[in-house]
Design a protein around this motif. Structure first.
Motif, PDB file in Angstrom:
ATOM      1  N   LYS A 121       0.691  -1.331  -0.118  1.00 18.56           N
ATOM      2  CA  LYS A 121      -0.006  -0.010   0.086  1.00 18.56           C
ATOM      3  C   LYS A 121       0.824   1.275   0.019  1.00 18.56           C
ATOM      4  CE  LYS A 121      -3.808  -2.314   2.355  1.00 18.56           C
ATOM      5  NZ  LYS A 121      -4.593  -2.162   3.785  1.00 18.56           N
ATOM      6  N   TYR A 122       0.598   2.014  -0.784  1.00 18.30           N
ATOM      7  CA  TYR A 122       1.133   3.417  -0.834  1.00 18.30           C
ATOM      8  C   TYR A 122       0.125   4.597  -0.843  1.00 18.30           C
ATOM      9  CZ  TYR A 122       4.689   0.327  -2.648  1.00 18.30           C
ATOM     10  OH  TYR A 122       5.578  -0.762  -2.581  1.00 18.30           O
ATOM     11  N   LEU A 123       0.424   5.650   0.040  1.00 12.19           N
ATOM     12  CA  LEU A 123      -0.267   6.624  -0.076  1.00 12.19           C
ATOM     13  C   LEU A 123       0.373   7.832  -0.619  1.00 12.19           C
ATOM     14  CD1 LEU A 123      -2.848   8.045   1.302  1.00 12.19           C
ATOM     15  CD2 LEU A 123      -1.576   8.716   3.506  1.00 12.19           C
ATOM     16  N   LEU A 124      -0.484   8.334  -1.661  1.00  6.87           N
ATOM     17  CA  LEU A 124      -0.237   9.369  -2.533  1.00  6.87           C
ATOM     18  C   LEU A 124      -0.787  10.922  -2.042  1.00  6.87           C
ATOM     19  CD1 LEU A 124       0.103   6.999  -4.403  1.00  6.87           C
ATOM     20  CD2 LEU A 124       0.339   8.648  -6.120  1.00  6.87           C
ATOM     21  N   THR A 125      -0.123  11.904  -1.678  1.00 10.86           N
ATOM     22  CA  THR A 125      -0.624  13.228  -1.276  1.00 10.86           C
ATOM     23  C   THR A 125      -0.490  14.033  -2.620  1.00 10.86           C
ATOM     24  OG1 THR A 125      -0.110  12.792   0.985  1.00 10.86           O
ATOM     25  CG2 THR A 125      -0.787  15.027   0.519  1.00 10.86           C
ATOM     26  N   ILE A 126      -1.750  14.580  -3.255  1.00 10.35           N
ATOM     27  CA  ILE A 126      -1.563  15.085  -4.366  1.00 10.35           C
ATOM     28  C   ILE A 126      -2.021  16.716  -4.144  1.00 10.35           C
ATOM     29  CG2 ILE A 126      -2.451  15.244  -6.592  1.00 10.35           C
ATOM     30  CD1 ILE A 126      -3.254  12.158  -6.035  1.00 10.35           C
ATOM     31  N   ASP A 127      -1.289  17.710  -4.512  1.00 10.74           N
ATOM     32  CA  ASP A 127      -1.764  18.925  -4.449  1.00 10.74           C
ATOM     33  C   ASP A 127      -2.469  19.261  -5.893  1.00 10.74           C
ATOM     34  OD1 ASP A 127      -0.561  20.013  -1.938  1.00 10.74           O
ATOM     35  OD2 ASP A 127       1.332  20.246  -2.934  1.00 10.74           O
ATOM     36  N   VAL A 128      -3.640  19.623  -5.632  1.00  9.39           N
ATOM     37  CA  VAL A 128      -4.778  19.827  -6.820  1.00  9.39           C
ATOM     38  C   VAL A 128      -5.048  21.390  -6.950  1.00  9.39           C
ATOM     39  CG1 VAL A 128      -6.847  19.248  -7.868  1.00  9.39           C
ATOM     40  CG2 VAL A 128      -5.435  17.699  -6.808  1.00  9.39           C
ATOM     41  N   GLU A 129      -5.128  21.939  -8.090  1.00  7.81           N
ATOM     42  CA  GLU A 129      -5.931  23.137  -8.246  1.00  7.81           C
ATOM     43  C   GLU A 129      -6.788  23.048  -9.524  1.00  7.81           C
ATOM     44  OE1 GLU A 129      -4.415  27.321 -10.318  1.00  7.81           O
ATOM     45  OE2 GLU A 129      -3.906  27.110  -8.306  1.00  7.81           O
ATOM     46  N   VAL A 130      -8.137  23.445  -9.473  1.00  7.05           N
ATOM     47  CA  VAL A 130      -8.913  23.258 -10.719  1.00  7.05           C
ATOM     48  C   VAL A 130      -9.118  24.545 -11.315  1.00  7.05           C
ATOM     49  CG1 VAL A 130     -11.064  22.676 -11.484  1.00  7.05           C
ATOM     50  CG2 VAL A 130     -10.137  21.094  -9.771  1.00  7.05           C
ATOM     51  N   GLU A 131      -8.759  24.771 -12.259  1.00  2.49           N
ATOM     52  CA  GLU A 131      -8.713  26.275 -12.823  1.00  2.49           C
ATOM     53  C   GLU A 131      -9.964  26.102 -13.774  1.00  2.49           C
ATOM     54  OE1 GLU A 131      -6.221  28.357 -16.679  1.00  2.49           O
ATOM     55  OE2 GLU A 131      -5.600  26.184 -15.965  1.00  2.49           O
ATOM     56  N   ILE A 132     -10.601  27.656 -13.687  1.00  2.00           N
ATOM     57  CA  ILE A 132     -11.775  27.838 -14.666  1.00  2.00           C
ATOM     58  C   ILE A 132     -11.324  28.856 -15.868  1.00  2.00           C
ATOM     59  CG2 ILE A 132     -13.979  28.745 -14.633  1.00  2.00           C
ATOM     60  CD1 ILE A 132     -13.984  28.863 -11.679  1.00  2.00           C
ATOM     61  N   GLU A 133     -11.555  28.353 -16.922  1.00  2.00           N
ATOM     62  CA  GLU A 133     -11.028  29.101 -18.080  1.00  2.00           C
ATOM     63  C   GLU A 133     -11.474  30.393 -17.836  1.00  2.00           C
ATOM     64  OE1 GLU A 133     -10.370  27.955 -22.907  1.00  2.00           O
ATOM     65  OE2 GLU A 133     -12.529  27.967 -21.904  1.00  2.00           O
ATOM     66  N   GLY A 134     -10.352  31.462 -18.153  1.00  2.00           N
ATOM     67  CA  GLY A 134     -10.816  32.834 -18.185  1.00  2.00           C
ATOM     68  C   GLY A 134     -10.906  33.571 -16.986  1.00  2.00           C
ATOM     69  N   TRP A 144      -5.207  16.393  -1.963  1.00  2.00           N
ATOM     70  CA  TRP A 144      -6.115  15.080  -1.973  1.00  2.00           C
ATOM     71  C   TRP A 144      -5.262  14.014  -1.967  1.00  2.00           C
ATOM     72  CZ3 TRP A 144      -7.404  13.223  -7.514  1.00  2.00           C
ATOM     73  CH2 TRP A 144      -8.268  12.203  -7.531  1.00  2.00           C
ATOM     74  N   LEU A 145      -5.717  12.816  -1.182  1.00  2.00           N
ATOM     75  CA  LEU A 145      -5.206  11.486  -0.949  1.00  2.00           C
ATOM     76  C   LEU A 145      -5.693  10.288  -1.687  1.00  2.00           C
ATOM     77  CD1 LEU A 145      -5.582  11.910   3.113  1.00  2.00           C
ATOM     78  CD2 LEU A 145      -3.469  12.690   1.744  1.00  2.00           C
ATOM     79  N   ALA A 146      -4.614   9.606  -2.256  1.00  2.00           N
ATOM     80  CA  ALA A 146      -5.107   8.416  -2.774  1.00  2.00           C
ATOM     81  C   ALA A 146      -4.080   7.264  -2.467  1.00  2.00           C
ATOM     82  CB  ALA A 146      -4.737   8.617  -4.242  1.00  2.00           C
ATOM     83  N   MET A 147      -4.747   6.095  -1.883  1.00  2.00           N
ATOM     84  CA  MET A 147      -4.107   4.799  -1.723  1.00  2.00           C
ATOM     85  C   MET A 147      -4.032   3.752  -2.890  1.00  2.00           C
ATOM     86  SD  MET A 147      -2.870   3.325   0.947  1.00  2.00           S
ATOM     87  CE  MET A 147      -3.495   4.082   2.512  1.00  2.00           C
ATOM     88  N   VAL A 148      -3.010   3.661  -3.107  1.00  2.00           N
ATOM     89  CA  VAL A 148      -2.655   2.696  -4.256  1.00  2.00           C
ATOM     90  C   VAL A 148      -2.152   1.280  -3.788  1.00  2.00           C
ATOM     91  CG1 VAL A 148      -1.148   2.199  -6.448  1.00  2.00           C
ATOM     92  CG2 VAL A 148      -1.900   4.501  -5.925  1.00  2.00           C
ATOM     93  N   VAL A 149      -2.902   0.406  -4.066  1.00  2.00           N
ATOM     94  CA  VAL A 149      -2.571  -0.930  -3.681  1.00  2.00           C
ATOM     95  C   VAL A 149      -2.081  -1.914  -4.650  1.00  2.00           C
ATOM     96  CG1 VAL A 149      -3.637  -3.051  -2.368  1.00  2.00           C
ATOM     97  CG2 VAL A 149      -4.556  -0.634  -1.814  1.00  2.00           C
ATOM     98  N   VAL A 150      -0.906  -2.167  -4.506  1.00  2.00           N
ATOM     99  CA  VAL A 150      -0.392  -3.161  -5.626  1.00  2.00           C
ATOM    100  C   VAL A 150      -0.556  -4.583  -4.997  1.00  2.00           C
ATOM    101  CG1 VAL A 150       2.010  -3.598  -6.799  1.00  2.00           C
ATOM    102  CG2 VAL A 150       1.321  -1.311  -5.861  1.00  2.00           C
ATOM    103  N   GLN A 151      -0.851  -5.342  -6.112  1.00  2.00           N
ATOM    104  CA  GLN A 151      -1.308  -6.677  -5.597  1.00  2.00           C
ATOM    105  C   GLN A 151      -0.108  -7.756  -6.170  1.00  2.00           C
ATOM    106  OE1 GLN A 151      -4.893  -7.363  -8.063  1.00  2.00           O
ATOM    107  NE2 GLN A 151      -5.983  -6.264  -6.509  1.00  2.00           N
ATOM    108  N   GLU A 152       0.217  -8.501  -5.311  1.00  2.00           N
ATOM    109  CA  GLU A 152       1.261  -9.341  -5.503  1.00  2.00           C
ATOM    110  C   GLU A 152       1.177 -10.145  -6.538  1.00  2.00           C
ATOM    111  OE1 GLU A 152       4.370  -8.954  -4.244  1.00  2.00           O
ATOM    112  OE2 GLU A 152       3.203  -7.294  -3.023  1.00  2.00           O
TER     113      GLU A 152
END
Length: 152
Positions: A121-134, A144-152
Motif C-alpha cells: 500500500k502506498y499513500l499519495l498526497t496530491i496538490d490539486v488546483e482546478v482552473e476555470i477558463e478565463g 487530495w489523498l489516494a491509496m494505491v494497492v499493488v497486488q502481488e
C-alpha cells in the motif's frame, strides 16, 4: 515515486461544464437546488449570470482529471504489477470560486508526498488546483489523498 515529490504530475485537458452534466449530478445526489438547475432563477436571485456547478460536482471531476493526467496508471506500469487506487479523502479542500455552466475547467496536479504504508500500500498526497477558463481564481484547491494497492 519518491523522486517525483514536489514535481508536477500533469495538467488535465479542458472539460466542458454543461447543464446536462450538472442536471445528472443533481439527480444522482437528489439535490434540487435551483442554483444548479434553473439559470433564470439563479440570474434573478444570485449574483451569478446563470446556473453554477455544485461544488461536489467539481470535486467529483478530480477522478476523471487524474485519469486524464495518467499518473496513477503510470505508477502501476512502473511496478509491472496489478494495482488499484482508492480515493482516501482530503487533508485540505477548499471551494474558492463557483463554476458557471458554460465554462471549462481543468486541473493541475503535483505530488506533495508518497508514503510506503507496507503490505503493497502506498499513500499519495496530491496538490490539486482546478482552473476555470478565463477566471483569475481557481474553482478548487485541495490536498487530495489516494491509496494505491499493488497486488502481488
Amino acid at each position: 515515486m519518491q523522486d517525483k515529490i514536489g514535481q508536477k504530475l500533469g495538467t488535465s485537458r479542458w472539460f466542458d461544464v454543461t447543464q446536462g452534466l450538472i442536471n445528472q449530478f443533481s439527480a444522482s445526489t437528489l439535490d434540487e437546488d435551483p442554483m444548479h438547475l434553473d439559470p433564470d432563477w439563479t440570474r434573478a436571485n444570485t449574483p451569478f449570470d446563470g446556473s453554477i456547478a455544485a461544488g461536489f460536482w467539481t470535486t467529483s471531476m478530480l477522478i476523471t482529471m487524474s485519469h486524464d493526467i495518467g499518473f496513477i496508471e503510470a505508477f502501476g506500469e512502473q511496478t509491472g504489477r496489478h494495482f488499484y487506487a482508492l480515493n482516501y479523502g482530503f487533508n485540505r479542500h477548499r471551494l474558492i470560486t463557483p463554476v458557471p455552466v458554460g465554462k471549462r475547467i481543468r486541473s493541475h496536479m503535483s505530488l506533495r508526498d508518497f508514503a510506503d504504508k507496507g503490505a503493497g500500500k502506498y499513500l499519495l498526497t496530491i496538490d490539486v488546483e482546478v482552473e476555470i477558463e478565463g477566471e483569475d481564481k481557481p474553482a478548487l484547491i485541495a490536498e487530495w489523498l489516494a491509496m494505491v494497492v499493488v497486488q502481488e
